[in-house]
Design a protein around this motif. Structure first.
Motif, PDB file in Angstrom:
ATOM      1  N   ARG A   3     -12.902   2.447   7.716  1.00 11.74           N
ATOM      2  CA  ARG A   3     -12.986   3.034   9.066  1.00 11.74           C
ATOM      3  C   ARG A   3     -14.042   4.149   9.159  1.00 11.74           C
ATOM      4  NH1 ARG A   3      -8.893   2.412  12.602  1.00 11.74           N
ATOM      5  NH2 ARG A   3      -7.331   2.382  10.952  1.00 11.74           N
ATOM      6  N   PRO A   4     -14.055   5.138   8.237  1.00  9.90           N
ATOM      7  CA  PRO A   4     -15.061   6.198   8.346  1.00  9.90           C
ATOM      8  C   PRO A   4     -16.494   5.702   8.121  1.00  9.90           C
ATOM      9  CG  PRO A   4     -13.430   6.756   6.652  1.00  9.90           C
ATOM     10  CD  PRO A   4     -13.093   5.413   7.184  1.00  9.90           C
ATOM     11  N   LYS A   5     -16.616   4.518   7.550  1.00  9.81           N
ATOM     12  CA  LYS A   5     -17.941   3.931   7.341  1.00  9.81           C
ATOM     13  C   LYS A   5     -18.429   3.180   8.574  1.00  9.81           C
ATOM     14  CE  LYS A   5     -17.240   3.389   2.376  1.00  9.81           C
ATOM     15  NZ  LYS A   5     -17.115   2.432   1.265  1.00  9.81           N
ATOM     16  N   GLY A   6     -17.615   3.197   9.643  1.00  9.17           N
ATOM     17  CA  GLY A   6     -18.010   2.577  10.898  1.00  9.17           C
ATOM     18  C   GLY A   6     -17.607   1.122  11.046  1.00  9.17           C
ATOM     19  N   VAL A   7     -16.792   0.610  10.123  1.00  6.69           N
ATOM     20  CA  VAL A   7     -16.341  -0.775  10.235  1.00  6.69           C
ATOM     21  C   VAL A   7     -15.326  -0.871  11.378  1.00  6.69           C
ATOM     22  CG1 VAL A   7     -15.121  -2.652   9.062  1.00  6.69           C
ATOM     23  CG2 VAL A   7     -16.787  -1.261   7.810  1.00  6.69           C
ATOM     24  N   LYS A   8     -15.530  -1.835  12.249  1.00  4.31           N
ATOM     25  CA  LYS A   8     -14.643  -2.036  13.398  1.00  4.31           C
ATOM     26  C   LYS A   8     -13.331  -2.667  12.942  1.00  4.31           C
ATOM     27  CE  LYS A   8     -14.520  -4.197  17.954  1.00  4.31           C
ATOM     28  NZ  LYS A   8     -15.293  -5.031  18.897  1.00  4.31           N
ATOM     29  N   VAL A   9     -12.225  -2.017  13.271  1.00  2.00           N
ATOM     30  CA  VAL A   9     -10.896  -2.534  12.949  1.00  2.00           C
ATOM     31  C   VAL A   9     -10.367  -3.253  14.186  1.00  2.00           C
ATOM     32  CG1 VAL A   9      -8.546  -1.931  12.249  1.00  2.00           C
ATOM     33  CG2 VAL A   9     -10.502  -0.670  11.297  1.00  2.00           C
ATOM     34  N   LEU A  10     -10.112  -4.548  14.051  1.00  2.00           N
ATOM     35  CA  LEU A  10      -9.619  -5.350  15.171  1.00  2.00           C
ATOM     36  C   LEU A  10      -8.111  -5.235  15.325  1.00  2.00           C
ATOM     37  CD1 LEU A  10     -11.760  -8.564  14.608  1.00  2.00           C
ATOM     38  CD2 LEU A  10     -12.180  -6.698  16.225  1.00  2.00           C
ATOM     39  N   TYR A  11      -7.396  -5.226  14.220  1.00  2.00           N
ATOM     40  CA  TYR A  11      -5.976  -4.855  14.280  1.00  2.00           C
ATOM     41  C   TYR A  11      -5.573  -4.170  12.995  1.00  2.00           C
ATOM     42  CZ  TYR A  11      -4.323  -9.174  11.873  1.00  2.00           C
ATOM     43  OH  TYR A  11      -4.073 -10.178  10.982  1.00  2.00           O
ATOM     44  N   GLU A  12      -4.695  -3.236  13.176  1.00  2.19           N
ATOM     45  CA  GLU A  12      -4.267  -2.331  12.109  1.00  2.19           C
ATOM     46  C   GLU A  12      -3.428  -3.074  11.068  1.00  2.19           C
ATOM     47  OE1 GLU A  12      -5.179   0.868  11.796  1.00  2.19           O
ATOM     48  OE2 GLU A  12      -6.368   0.711  13.630  1.00  2.19           O
TER      49      GLU A  12
END
Length: 123
Positions: free
Chosen positions: A83-92
């Motif tokens: 997440r802090p690297k900018g990867v988009k999380v589609l669902y947790e």
């Protein structure tokens, strides 16, 4: 995060798709005769064939396409690292009976599942 292997390859279908019909097509027309390990061919959203060494999942999801489930040791930790690297999380990260999963998207729009089986196996 370290990828341990591929747990399954999924074929995704839009929200209006009847996954029961899809499972019948794969079984009856394409001849996939592997046992069901999830959904038993009658599930509304997910059916998974035991096509070792990598399972084949039929998934009602965002839309048509494909998805690869990358096996990791800890899904929550992997998401928190990405997440802090900018990867988009589609669902947790979500817990299911036999596994933990989360979905991410790479910079080119490919959907990936981060996956950890509770029994520790991969593939």
């Amino acid at each position: 995060m370290k990828v341990r292997g591929i747990d399954f390859v999924g074929i995704t279908f839009g929200p209006d798709t009847n996954v029961r019909d899809v499972a019948r097509f794969y079984r009856d027309m394409l001849g996939v005769d592997a046992a069901f390990i999830a959904g038993d061919g009658e599930a509304d959203k997910w059916t998974e064939f035991d096509t070792r060494p990598v399972a084949l999942a039929l998934i009602k999801w965002i839309g048509a396409g494909s998805v690869i489930a990358l096996a990791v040791d800890d899904v929550r930790a992997a998401v928190e690292e990405l997440r802090p690297k900018g990867v988009k999380v589609l669902y947790e990260p979500t817990e299911f009976n036999v596994c933990w999963m989360a979905a991410i998207e790479d910079p080119w729009g490919n959907r990936l599942i981060l996956h950890a089986r509770k029994d520790g196996t991969v593939g």
